[in-house]
Design a protein around this motif. Structure first.
Motif, short mmCIF file in Angstrom:
data_model
loop_
_atom_site.label_atom_id
_atom_site.label_comp_id
_atom_site.label_asym_id
_atom_site.label_seq_id
_atom_site.Cartn_x
_atom_site.Cartn_y
_atom_site.Cartn_z
N ARG A 1 -8.58 -1.59 -0.66
CA ARG A 1 -7.78 -2.04 -1.81
C ARG A 1 -7.92 -3.55 -1.99
NH1 ARG A 1 -5.46 2.63 0.72
NH2 ARG A 1 -6.14 1.41 2.49
N ASP B 1 -0.51 -4.74 3.24
CA ASP B 1 -0.87 -3.46 3.85
C ASP B 1 -0.06 -3.45 5.15
OD1 ASP B 1 -1.98 -1.40 5.29
OD2 ASP B 1 -4.06 -2.05 5.05
N GLU C 1 0.83 -1.20 0.00
CA GLU C 1 0.00 0.00 0.00
C GLU C 1 0.87 1.26 0.00
OE1 GLU C 1 -2.69 0.41 3.39
OE2 GLU C 1 -2.97 2.52 2.95
N ASP D 1 -2.57 -1.45 8.86
CA ASP D 1 -3.98 -1.20 8.58
C ASP D 1 -4.64 -0.55 9.79
OD1 ASP D 1 -6.56 -1.71 7.15
OD2 ASP D 1 -6.91 -2.87 8.97
N GLY D 2 -5.50 0.44 9.49
CA GLY D 2 -6.20 1.14 10.57
C GLY D 2 -5.34 2.24 11.14
N GLU E 1 -6.05 -5.82 0.82
CA GLU E 1 -7.06 -5.78 1.88
C GLU E 1 -8.19 -6.75 1.51
OE1 GLU E 1 -6.57 -1.34 3.81
OE2 GLU E 1 -7.57 -1.41 1.87
MN MN Z 1 -5.71 -0.87 5.36
#
Ligand code: MN
Ligand code: AHG
Ligand code: MN
Length: 335
Positions: free
Chosen positions: A265, A103, A84, A106-107, A269
């Motif tokens: 994505r 990724d 990402e 994430d978050g 994801e």
């Molecule tokens: Mn993410």
């Protein structure tokens, strides 16, 4: 208790895949250690840079990406990777068997408030005849993934993994080893808990508005049940909750950026999370078809996501099919 490596070997996971998973985990353990130090390590806050998605990168997005990138690029198992946080794919060892998409964090909007974040990864077999520095090398649909998983950095650090033979969870001990803590996870078929960012309600299309309206109508509505809602803003945490006690998670298309199919994505994801959900008996769709059947055109391509307990995801599918049938009839009548 069984150690991760022991468990994988016992389940006849190919030796090079075991090695690759261990390698990924060595990077994830370092990310976990940085997260534990938090403010003490000066890793909170944003950078001055944006990623290719136009999002301001958090310091930890960059640190996590660099840790995974460095670890994988030194391995003779990885032909290339797409992240990402990297505009372009990164070519590694031309003889290696695997491609990894990920990724790294994430978050990330949760980092500064000390709430759960995660790393998501997907492993594909590298195909000969493609240059791993070019995105074409990576554009395989999700059903071709050989492994997928996430590491959740929360009150405990948990690896959730599938190699195509069910879903298993491993908890990181203070001794630096992951131990098997949940075997062959199964998602309940139906749920009373949903997750969606409700602030986008006015931007959704009709079937999602109708479905969420029916969820909110509770036992008096057509679904005949009272639903509870959760939104953590970290897909890893939402999927972990669903794998633990069921539920439905939605990040559908919305009209804020109408040209994009969704926010999340596909390749790092949508696909890995879909593999986990389906391997645990759930369902994952882009509102029309199974996400893992979507043929990717770009490594950073977006996708609309509806995943979780099977019956509930299929209700969303039905709402969309009804809306398309209605639109077709209207088209015929006006022609
Ligand atoms: Mn993410
Ligand atoms: P990332 O931090 O990798 O950009 O991903 C964040 C994603 C996902 O984890 C989460 O479900 C969603 O974005 C939250 O979006 P909103 O802030 O729009 O609620
Ligand atoms: Mn991220």
């Amino acid at each position: 208790m069984q150690r991760l490596t022991q468990f994988l070997k016992h389940n006849e996971t190919p030796a090079d895949l075991v090695e690759l998973i261990n390698l990924l985990m060595s990077a994830c353990k370092e990310i976990n250690a940085k997260l534990n130090d938090g403010e003490l390590a000066g890793i909170l806050g944003a950078t001055q840079t944006e990623n290719i998605q136009g999002e301001t990168q958090k310091k930890l997005d960059v640190i996590s990406n660099d840790l995974i990138k460095l670890t994988l690029s030194e391995s003779d198992l990885v032909r290339g990777m797409a992240s990402e946080e990297e505009d372009l794919p990164v070519a590694c060892n031309p003889e290696a068997p695997y491609l990894v998409t990920f990724d790294p964090l994430d978050g990330s909007s949760n980092i500064d408030i000390n709430v759960t974040v995660g790393t998501i990864f997907s492993v594909l077999e590298a195909q000969d005849g493609f240059d791993p520095a070019e995105e074409h090398a990576y554009l395989q649909p999700g059903y071709k993934q050989v492994a997928a998983g996430y590491v959740l950095y929360g009150p405990s650090c948990i690896l959730c993994l599938t190699t195509g033979d069910g879903v298993n969870m491993f908890t990181l001990s203070h001794n630096g080893e992951f131990y098997l803590t949940r075997e062959q996870v199964v998602i309940p078929e139906s749920t009373q808990e949903f997750a969606i960012n409700m602030s986008n309600l006015r931007f959704w299309d009709e079937p999602i508005q109708r479905y969420v309206g029916d969820l909110l109508a509770g036992e008096e509505g057509p679904l005949g049940k009272r639903y509870n809602m959760r939104w953590i803003a970290s897909m890893v945490a939402e999927v972990h909750r669903i794998l633990t006690r069921g539920g439905i998670f939605m990040y559908p298309w919305d009209s804020r950026e109408p040209k994009k199919p969704g926010k999340l994505r596909l390749m790092y994801e949508g696909n890995p999370m879909s593999m986990l959900i389906e391997q645990a008996g759930g369902r994952s769709i882009n509102t029309q078809i199974d996400i893992m059947n979507v043929q990717p055109k770009h490594i950073h391509e977006r996708v609309s996501v509806v995943l979780g307990s099977k019956q509930d995801v299929e209700t969303v599918l039905k709402y969309h099919q009804e809306a398309s049938a209605k639109a077709k009839t209207a088209e015929k009548t006006s022609a």
